[in-house]
Design an enzyme around this catalytic site. Structure first.
Site, PDB file in Angstrom:
ATOM      1  N   MET A  66     -10.530 -13.282  10.139  1.00  0.00           N
ATOM      2  CA  MET A  66      -9.576 -14.065   9.340  1.00  0.00           C
ATOM      3  C   MET A  66     -10.337 -15.201   8.654  1.00  0.00           C
ATOM      4  SD  MET A  66      -5.942 -13.827  11.232  1.00  0.00           S
ATOM      5  CE  MET A  66      -6.131 -15.104  12.429  1.00  0.00           C
ATOM      6  N   GLY A  67     -11.646 -15.026   8.503  1.00  0.00           N
ATOM      7  CA  GLY A  67     -12.453 -16.043   7.826  1.00  0.00           C
ATOM      8  C   GLY A  67     -12.838 -17.178   8.754  1.00  0.00           C
ATOM      9  N   LEU A  82     -15.866 -18.335   9.293  1.00  0.00           N
ATOM     10  CA  LEU A  82     -16.853 -17.568  10.065  1.00  0.00           C
ATOM     11  C   LEU A  82     -17.749 -18.459  10.923  1.00  0.00           C
ATOM     12  CD1 LEU A  82     -17.841 -15.014   7.267  1.00  0.00           C
ATOM     13  CD2 LEU A  82     -16.144 -14.745   9.082  1.00  0.00           C
ATOM     14  N   HIS A 135     -18.838 -14.371  14.963  1.00  0.00           N
ATOM     15  CA  HIS A 135     -18.806 -13.349  13.903  1.00  0.00           C
ATOM     16  C   HIS A 135     -20.223 -12.901  13.572  1.00  0.00           C
ATOM     17  CE1 HIS A 135     -14.935 -15.573  12.814  1.00  0.00           C
ATOM     18  NE2 HIS A 135     -14.546 -14.359  13.138  1.00  0.00           N
ATOM     19  N   GLU A 190     -15.285  -9.923  22.320  1.00  0.00           N
ATOM     20  CA  GLU A 190     -14.784  -9.730  23.686  1.00  0.00           C
ATOM     21  C   GLU A 190     -14.006 -10.945  24.183  1.00  0.00           C
ATOM     22  OE1 GLU A 190     -18.508  -8.645  25.529  1.00  0.00           O
ATOM     23  OE2 GLU A 190     -17.870  -6.539  25.560  1.00  0.00           O
ATOM     24  N   LYS A 191     -14.113 -12.044  23.439  1.00  0.00           N
ATOM     25  CA  LYS A 191     -13.381 -13.264  23.808  1.00  0.00           C
ATOM     26  C   LYS A 191     -11.871 -12.972  23.774  1.00  0.00           C
ATOM     27  CE  LYS A 191     -13.179 -16.603  20.699  1.00  0.00           C
ATOM     28  NZ  LYS A 191     -11.735 -16.778  20.468  1.00  0.00           N
TER      29      LYS A 191
HETATM   30  O1  PAF Z   1      -9.399 -11.452  15.918  1.00  0.00           O
HETATM   31  C1  PAF Z   1      -9.053 -11.718  14.748  1.00  0.00           C
HETATM   32  O2  PAF Z   1      -9.688 -12.494  14.043  1.00  0.00           O
HETATM   33  C2  PAF Z   1      -7.788 -11.070  14.190  1.00  0.00           C
HETATM   34  O3  PAF Z   1      -6.830 -10.890  15.171  1.00  0.00           O
HETATM   35  C3  PAF Z   1      -8.073  -9.749  13.457  1.00  0.00           C
HETATM   36  C4  PAF Z   1      -8.632  -8.693  14.408  1.00  0.00           C
HETATM   37  C5  PAF Z   1      -9.055  -9.985  12.319  1.00  0.00           C
HETATM   38  C6  PAF Z   1      -6.781  -9.183  12.863  1.00  0.00           C
HETATM   39  O4  PAF Z   1      -6.200 -10.060  11.941  1.00  0.00           O
END
Ligand code: PAF
Length: 172
Positions: free
Chosen positions: A34-35, A37, A41, A152-153
């Site tokens: 969802m950005g 980052l 990520h 995994e968090k």
């Molecule tokens: O874990 C996330 O960031 C969100 O739940 C996901 C998997 C991108 C779905 O919107």
């Protein structure tokens, strides 16, 4: 160093997807986000880059998984910094759709899970996991990756997604 190609629509993605699926020695790793980052990520992206010839990251703040409209509105949006990071991390593609692109029928259809989503975090966040599963299913169907990577968090989310992939025979 090549730059990350930004894709906004299903139709824009189609020719790239065809290119990847055509050749048997190319594989596509997918990291949904969802950005905003961060290092977590980055480590999923590094894994995807190790295990695949190409990597796509999505950034989509998914409205259906928020319990309150305020939380959705105030979710941090840091696209410029995110794109810089994706370039630095040598990600091939960014999928950055508008809401209408992923939910053309609005909130008409939802995927519900009736067991694991009802325990632990589930009761405190009604509809949350249904929103997550719905958007992940849509993204997997559009992007058609070889492999997908989840942190995994978010342990309950991870298991729900694994179960969904099995139950719906998704080829990922
Ligand atoms: O874990 C996330 O960031 C969100 O739940 C996901 C998997 C991108 C779905 O919107």
């Amino acid at each position: 160093m090549s730059t990350t190609t930004i894709i906004h629509t299903k139709d824009q993605w189609q020719p790239y997807r065809d290119k990847h699926l055509k050749s048997t020695d190319t594989t596509l790793g997918f990291v949904p986000t969802m950005g905003h980052l961060h290092d977590g990520h980055e480590s999923l992206i590094a894994k995807s880059r190790q295990q695949n010839t190409h990597t796509i990251v999505s950034i989509f703040v998914n409205p259906t998984q928020f319990n309150s409209p305020q939380d959705f509105q105030h979710y941090p949006k840091t696209l410029d910094e995110d794109v810089k990071k994706l370039n630095q991390w040598q990600v091939d593609y960014l999928f950055f759709p508008e809401q209408q692109e992923l939910y053309p029928g609005g909130d008409q259809f939802r995927l519900e899970e009736n067991t694991l989503a009802q325990i632990l975090e589930g009761p405190c966040r009604p509809g949350h996991f249904s929103g997550v599963l719905t958007v992940v299913l849509k993204l997997l169907n559009i992007l058609k990756p070889t492999r997908a990577y989840f942190g995994e968090k978010d342990y309950q989310q991870l298991h729900l997604i694994k179960n969904m992939v099995q139950e719906f025979f998704l080829p990922v």
